[in-house]
Design a protein around this motif. Structure first.
Motif, PDB file in Angstrom:
ATOM      1  N   ARG A 101       0.792  -1.222   0.000  1.00 24.96           N
ATOM      2  CA  ARG A 101       0.000   0.000   0.000  1.00 24.96           C
ATOM      3  C   ARG A 101       0.832   1.283   0.000  1.00 24.96           C
ATOM      4  O   ARG A 101       0.540   2.237  -0.716  1.00 24.96           O
ATOM      5  N   PHE A 102       1.868   1.332   0.803  1.00 25.92           N
ATOM      6  CA  PHE A 102       2.582   2.586   0.957  1.00 25.92           C
ATOM      7  C   PHE A 102       3.965   2.600   0.300  1.00 25.92           C
ATOM      8  O   PHE A 102       4.514   3.654   0.034  1.00 25.92           O
ATOM      9  N   SER A 103       4.543   1.418   0.074  1.00 28.20           N
ATOM     10  CA  SER A 103       5.919   1.393  -0.421  1.00 28.20           C
ATOM     11  C   SER A 103       6.028   1.251  -1.937  1.00 28.20           C
ATOM     12  O   SER A 103       7.065   1.556  -2.512  1.00 28.20           O
TER      13      SER A 103
ATOM     14  N   LYS B 135       7.193   7.488  -8.540  1.00 26.91           N
ATOM     15  CA  LYS B 135       6.100   8.085  -7.790  1.00 26.91           C
ATOM     16  C   LYS B 135       5.373   7.026  -6.964  1.00 26.91           C
ATOM     17  O   LYS B 135       5.325   5.859  -7.330  1.00 26.91           O
ATOM     18  N   SER B 136       4.776   7.456  -5.869  1.00 28.48           N
ATOM     19  CA  SER B 136       3.981   6.556  -5.041  1.00 28.48           C
ATOM     20  C   SER B 136       2.738   6.103  -5.802  1.00 28.48           C
ATOM     21  O   SER B 136       2.059   6.928  -6.438  1.00 28.48           O
ATOM     22  N   VAL B 137       2.431   4.806  -5.743  1.00 29.56           N
ATOM     23  CA  VAL B 137       1.241   4.286  -6.415  1.00 29.56           C
ATOM     24  C   VAL B 137      -0.014   4.930  -5.848  1.00 29.56           C
ATOM     25  O   VAL B 137      -0.963   5.256  -6.577  1.00 29.56           O
ATOM     26  N   ALA B 138      -0.049   5.130  -4.525  1.00 29.36           N
ATOM     27  CA  ALA B 138      -1.208   5.768  -3.893  1.00 29.36           C
ATOM     28  C   ALA B 138      -1.399   7.185  -4.411  1.00 29.36           C
ATOM     29  O   ALA B 138      -2.523   7.623  -4.692  1.00 29.36           O
ATOM     30  N   GLU B 139      -0.300   7.915  -4.576  1.00 26.21           N
ATOM     31  CA  GLU B 139      -0.368   9.290  -5.079  1.00 26.21           C
ATOM     32  C   GLU B 139      -0.882   9.333  -6.516  1.00 26.21           C
ATOM     33  O   GLU B 139      -1.758  10.136  -6.855  1.00 26.21           O
ATOM     34  N   VAL B 140      -0.366   8.450  -7.351  1.00 28.84           N
ATOM     35  CA  VAL B 140      -0.793   8.403  -8.754  1.00 28.84           C
ATOM     36  C   VAL B 140      -2.256   7.994  -8.864  1.00 28.84           C
ATOM     37  O   VAL B 140      -3.009   8.525  -9.685  1.00 28.84           O
ATOM     38  N   GLY B 141      -2.688   7.063  -8.010  1.00 26.53           N
ATOM     39  CA  GLY B 141      -4.079   6.603  -8.057  1.00 26.53           C
ATOM     40  C   GLY B 141      -5.066   7.671  -7.638  1.00 26.53           C
ATOM     41  O   GLY B 141      -6.188   7.739  -8.168  1.00 26.53           O
ATOM     42  N   CYS B 142      -4.674   8.528  -6.706  1.00 26.14           N
ATOM     43  CA  CYS B 142      -5.577   9.575  -6.212  1.00 26.14           C
ATOM     44  C   CYS B 142      -5.590  10.812  -7.111  1.00 26.14           C
ATOM     45  O   CYS B 142      -6.528  11.619  -7.057  1.00 26.14           O
ATOM     46  N   GLU B 143      -4.566  10.970  -7.927  1.00 24.62           N
ATOM     47  CA  GLU B 143      -4.413  12.194  -8.717  1.00 24.62           C
ATOM     48  C   GLU B 143      -5.614  12.492  -9.623  1.00 24.62           C
ATOM     49  O   GLU B 143      -6.102  13.636  -9.639  1.00 24.62           O
ATOM     50  N   PRO B 144      -6.145  11.505 -10.407  1.00 21.60           N
ATOM     51  CA  PRO B 144      -7.307  11.807 -11.260  1.00 21.60           C
ATOM     52  C   PRO B 144      -8.525  12.267 -10.471  1.00 21.60           C
ATOM     53  O   PRO B 144      -9.279  13.129 -10.926  1.00 21.60           O
ATOM     54  N   ILE B 145      -8.722  11.689  -9.281  1.00 21.30           N
ATOM     55  CA  ILE B 145      -9.864  12.079  -8.451  1.00 21.30           C
ATOM     56  C   ILE B 145      -9.709  13.529  -7.994  1.00 21.30           C
ATOM     57  O   ILE B 145     -10.668  14.316  -8.018  1.00 21.30           O
ATOM     58  N   LEU B 146      -8.507  13.897  -7.597  1.00 20.91           N
ATOM     59  CA  LEU B 146      -8.262  15.271  -7.163  1.00 20.91           C
ATOM     60  C   LEU B 146      -8.421  16.253  -8.320  1.00 20.91           C
ATOM     61  O   LEU B 146      -8.942  17.364  -8.136  1.00 20.91           O
ATOM     62  N   HIS B 147      -8.001  15.843  -9.527  1.00 22.79           N
ATOM     63  CA  HIS B 147      -8.198  16.701 -10.706  1.00 22.79           C
ATOM     64  C   HIS B 147      -9.689  16.923 -10.957  1.00 22.79           C
ATOM     65  O   HIS B 147     -10.114  18.049 -11.257  1.00 22.79           O
ATOM     66  N   MET B 148     -10.489  15.859 -10.852  1.00 23.40           N
ATOM     67  CA  MET B 148     -11.926  15.976 -11.090  1.00 23.40           C
ATOM     68  C   MET B 148     -12.583  16.883 -10.051  1.00 23.40           C
ATOM     69  O   MET B 148     -13.440  17.717 -10.380  1.00 23.40           O
TER      70      MET B 148
END
Length: 299
Positions: A249-251, A258-271
């Protein structure tokens, strides 16, 4: 891939129509574009073209023809993922102020605005909205319309406004059943005059049609984290091969670090940024521009 197929084709259609607009009309949609910039985007767009969806495909040729015949005066709405014919029909309606194409939020806002304008006119009216989208947003539409009309009806001397939400369906989605008092739906009968058209759905007890009778995708409803975990636990893994793909999850990081968690959340934050400010985030715009300078974009 199916969503990429429908949405990609519709984005191409959208850009093609915008390329024929004047610079002033394009600026109303996006103030940083004109005919030349839109035309330059067309050869850069590529999308997966071999796809199909049993729900979205319900808005195909027959449904489009029936919509044009029976609801020529109605407001037309279309999600970006509906097949091209319904999308094009809504685009034409939009050009004359009678429709909208976009996200579910765009559709909801359009309907609310039209209802509010009818309330402000304060005269008896009947508005029809044809929904070219999946049934999941019906509840939010009905709740929003009820709230607006409830406020209107509580005021004395206000006009009576009727709102009709229409789901266009394939004729294959309709059963011919006989209602017999308290016994509910009985067997099909031969006399056409005595038949009642029933759209298949859970409430009527006959289930959803494969032709999209309930406009709800049975496959999407099967997708859940619980279902995915159940499948993983049932797969044979004698050599512990699957454990090599266990999520960290975190590593875990992407090839670019880039962190997988960061990349996964990025589209949601853009929307969320777009919905809040009505503008694309500068970070996203910069990423798109840098990507387009290195090669064609993929829709």
């Amino acid at each position: 891939m199916v969503l990429i197929f429908y949405m990609g084709a519709n984005i191409m259609e959208l850009f093609s129509q915008m390329a024929d607009m004047s610079d002033e009309e394009i600026a109303e949609i996006h103030r940083e574009h004109n005919r030349n910039s839109i035309k330059s985007l067309l050869p850069c767009q590529h999308y997966y073209q071999d796809g199909n969806c049993i729900v979205h495909d319900m808005f195909a040729h027959e449904v489009v023809e029936r919509t044009k015949e029976l609801y020529c005066d109605a407001f037309l709405t279309a999600h970006l993922e509906v097949p091209g014919e319904m999308f094009s029909l809504a685009m034409k309606a939009k050009s004359r102020g009678m429709g909208v194409v976009g996200s579910t939020q765009n559709i909801l806002d359009f309907i609310k605005n039209q209802v509010q304008e009818a309330i402000d006119r304060n005269r008896d009216d009947h508005l029809q909205f044809v929904l070219g989208t999946e049934s999941g947003m019906v509840t939010s539409i009905v709740a929003a319309v009820h709230e607006l009309l409830g406020t209107n009806e509580s005021s004395s001397g206000r006009a009576r406004i009727k709102i009709e939400i229409v789901f266009p369906l394939s004729s294959d989605s309709v059963s011919k059943m006989l209602v017999n008092g308290s016994h509910g739906l009985n067997s099909v009968i031969e006399n056409d005059l005595a038949k009642l058209a029933v759209v298949p759905g859970v409430a009527a007890g006959e289930g959803c049609s494969i032709h999209g009778g309930c406009a709800s995708c049975p496959y999407m409803k099967m997708n859940s984290l619980r279902s995915l975990l159940r499948i993983c636990h049932q797969l044979p893994d004698r050599d512990n091969t699957l454990w090599a793909y266990e999520a960290s999850r975190f590593s875990a990081t992407t090839p670019l670090g880039k962190s997988v968690a960061e990349v996964g959340c990025e589209p949601i934050l853009h929307m969320r940024h777009l919905q809040t400010t009505k503008r694309l985030p500068e970070k996203l715009v910069d990423q798109v521009l840098r990507q387009s300078s290195h090669g064609p974009a993929v829709s």
